[in-house]
Design a protein around this motif. Structure first.
Motif, short mmCIF file in Angstrom:
data_model
loop_
_atom_site.label_atom_id
_atom_site.label_comp_id
_atom_site.label_asym_id
_atom_site.label_seq_id
_atom_site.Cartn_x
_atom_site.Cartn_y
_atom_site.Cartn_z
N GLU A 117 -8.12 7.77 5.39
CA GLU A 117 -7.73 8.54 4.59
C GLU A 117 -7.09 6.91 3.61
N ALA A 128 -9.64 4.71 1.67
CA ALA A 128 -9.95 5.28 0.61
C ALA A 128 -9.15 5.28 -0.29
N GLN A 129 -7.39 5.74 -0.01
CA GLN A 129 -6.65 5.68 -1.30
C GLN A 129 -6.77 3.90 -1.84
N THR A 130 -6.59 3.25 -1.37
CA THR A 130 -6.23 1.87 -1.83
C THR A 130 -7.52 1.47 -2.39
N LYS A 131 -8.80 2.01 -2.53
CA LYS A 131 -9.72 1.56 -2.99
C LYS A 131 -10.07 2.41 -4.35
N ARG A 132 -9.47 3.44 -4.61
CA ARG A 132 -9.45 4.43 -5.40
C ARG A 132 -8.11 3.90 -6.41
N ASN A 133 -6.92 2.60 -5.83
CA ASN A 133 -6.35 2.02 -6.39
C ASN A 133 -6.66 1.06 -7.23
N SER A 186 -10.93 -0.71 -11.87
CA SER A 186 -12.30 -0.35 -12.27
C SER A 186 -12.76 -2.04 -13.44
N THR A 214 -14.30 -5.38 -7.99
CA THR A 214 -15.58 -4.31 -7.62
C THR A 214 -15.90 -5.19 -5.94
N LYS A 250 -12.55 -4.24 -3.55
CA LYS A 250 -12.80 -2.46 -3.92
C LYS A 250 -13.82 -2.11 -2.73
N ASN A 251 -14.89 -3.21 -2.19
CA ASN A 251 -15.77 -2.64 -1.66
C ASN A 251 -15.45 -3.54 -0.54
#
Length: 79
Positions: A30, A33-38, A41, A47, A50-51
């Motif tokens: 979790e 996932a939250q870190t990737k959302r933050n 973009s 990018t 994020k990946n």
């Protein structure tokens, strides 16, 4: 009347460790996932960051680590 003692300590310890591992995997997933959302973009630079976020769980030590191997992710996090 005899009292019989049953030692279930090993079963209890195993159940606690299994529960702790489930928690670590769920919490680390979790958090990743939250870190990737933050991560913003905008552009390839973000990018790639994020990946690259990943988590690892050390089952022997009961420790979860979330991180990014890219050095520039530090600058994104702290602005």
């Amino acid at each position: 009347m005899a009292v019989e003692f049953h030692d279930y300590s090993f079963e209890v310890i195993d159940a606690l460790e299994d529960t702790a591992l489930q928690f670590l995997y769920e919490a680390a997933g979790e958090l990743e996932a939250q870190t990737k959302r933050n991560v913003p973009s905008r552009g390839n630079w973000f990018t790639e960051q994020k990946n690259a976020w990943r988590y690892e769980v050390d089952e022997g030590e009961l420790v979860a680590t979330v991180g990014n191997p890219q050095e520039r992710s530090l600058w994104t996090e702290f602005g």
